[in-house]
Design a protein around this motif. Sequence first.
Motif, short mmCIF file in Angstrom:
data_model
loop_
_atom_site.label_atom_id
_atom_site.label_comp_id
_atom_site.label_asym_id
_atom_site.label_seq_id
_atom_site.Cartn_x
_atom_site.Cartn_y
_atom_site.Cartn_z
N LYS A 294 -28.78 30.16 -9.41
CA LYS A 294 -29.72 30.33 -8.31
C LYS A 294 -31.14 29.92 -8.68
N ILE A 295 -31.48 30.02 -9.97
CA ILE A 295 -32.84 29.65 -10.38
C ILE A 295 -32.90 28.23 -10.93
N GLY A 296 -31.81 27.49 -10.70
CA GLY A 296 -31.85 26.07 -11.01
C GLY A 296 -31.22 25.64 -12.32
#
Length: 264
Positions: A161-163
Amino acid sequence: MLKLSTFTAKGAPHAIVSFGKPLDAGTPHVIWAHGWGQDHHAFQALAQSLERSAHHTLIDFPGFGQSPVPPETGHAGVWDTNDYADAVAEWLGTLPRSRRIWVGHSFGGRVGLRLATNHSQALDGMVLVGSHGLKPIRSLATRLRIFWRVRLFKALKLLEKIGVDVSARKAGFGSADYRNAGVMRPIFVKVVNEDQSEAIKAIRILVRILCGSLDDQAPPEMSERMAQLIPGATVNILPGLDHYTVLTDGGPQVAHTVAKLLEG
């Protein structure tokens, strides 16, 4: 070459193959139900070996073989085994009533159990082959391993989700059926978490259970528990066979069991 036809129930098209005796009132009817990720071909050779003794129908469940994915109109949107069983019951209600035997492998066994519990008049007998339907009994070590794998998987999803690219790590999680499920994954997740142990105690038809001694997907202990929970059920553990060879090397035993139920 066998010809496919289609019936629609619960808004879902079902591809089927039918052959054998004409389906009239009084003609025995055997319905063959494949496992997850398979289609009607899984049982075709076995059904053809009994062609002269009954009318036979091989189903492609919605989402498998030639049947499209079912619409999201199930009991909770995504279909579960209740929905698959309801659809089959709806179809059976349009056919001449005769002695009906359900033969289910793996996922097909799950659906058969639901059909026998939710629609008690639909069937007269059932043969379960390497059937799922109960929660497996796992050792403490296995439960701990699963616990930590779930936590690790959730951590990977947070990183995603944070890349952070974790696709390579995520690819190793879940069973082969889970990884290959594609658009059927929501249904797969619902189905594998079902536990029918209480419901199947109400079954009142003849049930015969076969399982390979080396089956690591629907292990023998699961089949033995089913036999204890279903009144009058019997279990036969076939030595040296696994979840899939029970359909090939174990084919003669499966066909013999179906033939005995057809005899009444």
